[in-house]
Design an enzyme around this catalytic site. Structure first.
Site, PDB file in Angstrom:
ATOM      1  N   LYS A  24       0.975  -1.684  -0.374  1.00  0.00           N
ATOM      2  CA  LYS A  24       0.196   0.026  -0.166  1.00  0.00           C
ATOM      3  C   LYS A  24       0.758   1.019  -0.144  1.00  0.00           C
ATOM      4  CE  LYS A  24      -4.122   1.937   2.530  1.00  0.00           C
ATOM      5  NZ  LYS A  24      -4.368   1.889   3.923  1.00  0.00           N
ATOM      6  N   SER A 100      -9.935   2.005   2.937  1.00  0.00           N
ATOM      7  CA  SER A 100      -8.369   2.999   2.428  1.00  0.00           C
ATOM      8  C   SER A 100      -7.866   1.414   1.370  1.00  0.00           C
ATOM      9  CB  SER A 100      -7.977   3.837   3.406  1.00  0.00           C
ATOM     10  OG  SER A 100      -7.415   3.359   4.091  1.00  0.00           O
ATOM     11  N   SER A 124      -9.945  -0.626   7.427  1.00  0.00           N
ATOM     12  CA  SER A 124      -9.323  -0.084   6.053  1.00  0.00           C
ATOM     13  C   SER A 124      -8.277  -1.360   5.874  1.00  0.00           C
ATOM     14  CB  SER A 124      -8.665   0.927   5.969  1.00  0.00           C
ATOM     15  OG  SER A 124      -9.101   2.041   6.457  1.00  0.00           O
TER      16      SER A 124
END
Length: 378
Positions: A24, A100, A124
């Site tokens: 990420k 997210s 997330s």
């Protein structure tokens, strides 16, 4: 729509055939900027060293295939990003991928990598995992190093892996956490005791959770979990305050998405009294979860209360905050929580079964998940 912000092949010297993983874009990789998928950070300098979890992966022979897309600044639940693009939901391209850590869940679900790392501050990792039909783990708070992970200060955020099967997830945890005992995670969990938490969720998803536990042959009983709704609200207050502290200075740059500006401005209104109340709820709810786990090894409940909404509905303004009603509370309490995909009767989509364990007992959570996974595969 891309799961990746940038693609490359980073490997330890001599490791050409290791398993693949994506990272990420809130986690540092040496030589690449950490932009958190935001125009406001697009000109950030390249990281000068790997985040500790990245270095551990390389040392363990994993091949890093790139940095994954995400909801801007990790502050949103839809995964929609009009700057870097919105990753595809592998289960249904018309639906949101979840945020997210949207790109990480998407990349795993699409089979682009064997695993991916995300971060989980208010669900997330688990939320996108449930949306995209993959496995996602939020470890015990503080167990996995956050050195080299944004934001710098947090009382909620955890680095965690996504995979398509429990074997790979255990391998990933073994790489990023030097204290993780893969032997315990792979032990027979058929005698584990399960507490099923009654919650407000779609009947079909609640039934899928119950059916999965039954098919796994696990001894179960209903366990009431007090203060979960209060913990959801308190978790919102804490994430709002901590995200404003980390990124509020970017609001006036004119480079943030309109949705993010609106949420940050709301977050700026969080008061000291709000945080005091939230910390009181944190103590109460943490104790309630601990009590619930006194007589069972894990508790289970749906990851999300319903299926993810469509991209069209999200863009039209349909609220998604209730998506985190069952996952955000365990960020507040710090307990390990894993989302495992389970089939829902009458639907082509899989939902998430959430498994929550005692603090530090991440291996037991993994063992129960692996046991259920094996039972559902029969």
């Amino acid at each position: 729509m891309s799961a990746f912000i940038s693609e490359f092949d980073l490997r330890a010297r001599g490791d050409a055939d290791g398993p693949t993983i994506a990272i990420k874009d809130s986690i540092d990789i040496e030589g690449y900027p950490t932009t958190a998928a935001s125009r406001a950070l697009a000109d950030a300098p390249a990281a000068t060293e790997h985040a500790e979890v990245v270095q551990r992966l390389l040392d363990a022979g994993w091949r890093i295939k790139g940095k994954t897309n995400m909801h801007e600044l990790a502050f949103g639940m839809t995964g929609i990003n009009d700057f870097t693009g919105t990753p595809e939901n592998p289960q249904d391209a018309t639906r949101i991928p979840g945020g997210s850590s949207s790109g990480s869940a998407s990349a795993v679900g699409l089979g682009l990598v064997d695993a991916a790392l995300g971060t989980d501050t208010g669900g997330s990792v688990r939320g996108p995992a449930a949306c995209c039909g993959v496995i996602g783990l939020k470890p015990t708070f503080g167990r996995i190093s956050r050195h080299g992970v944004a934001p710098l200060k947090t009382t909620l955020d955890c680095v965690g892996p996504f995979t398509r099967d429990m074997r790979a997830l255990i391998d990933a945890m073994n790489a990023i956490d030097p204290s993780f005992d893969a032997g315990i995670a792979r032990r027979d969990a058929s005698k584990m005791r399960v507490g099923i938490v009654p919650v407000d969720a779609d009947a079909s998803i609640r039934k899928a959770v119950d059916n999965a536990v039954r098919r796994a042959g696990l001894v179960s009983r209903v366990v009431e979990l007090e203060s979960i709704a209060d913990a959801f609200t308190a978790g919102l207050a804490v994430i709002n305050a901590e995200t404003w502290q980390a990124f509020g200075h970017l609001v006036d740059t004119g480079k943030l998405g309109a949705d993010l500006v609106a949420r940050l401005r709301v977050a700026s209104n969080t008061t000291a009294a709000d945080l005091d109340a939230a910390e009181n709820v944190r103590r109460i709810f943490t104790a309630a979860v601990d009590r619930a786990l006194d007589d069972v090894d894990v508790i289970v409940l749906p990851t999300l209360p319903s299926f993810p909404i469509t991209l069209e509905a999200a863009r039209a303004g349909t609220s998604v905050i209730a998506m985190s009603s069952l996952i955000r509370p365990f960020n507040l309490s710090g307990h390990p929580a894993l989302s495992l995909p389970v089939q829902v009767e009458g639907s082509s989509l899989k939902a998430g079964l959430q498994i929550v364990g005692r603090k530090g007992a991440d291996e037991h959570v993994c063992a129960v998940a692996a046991h259920i996974e094996a039972a559902l595969a029969q």
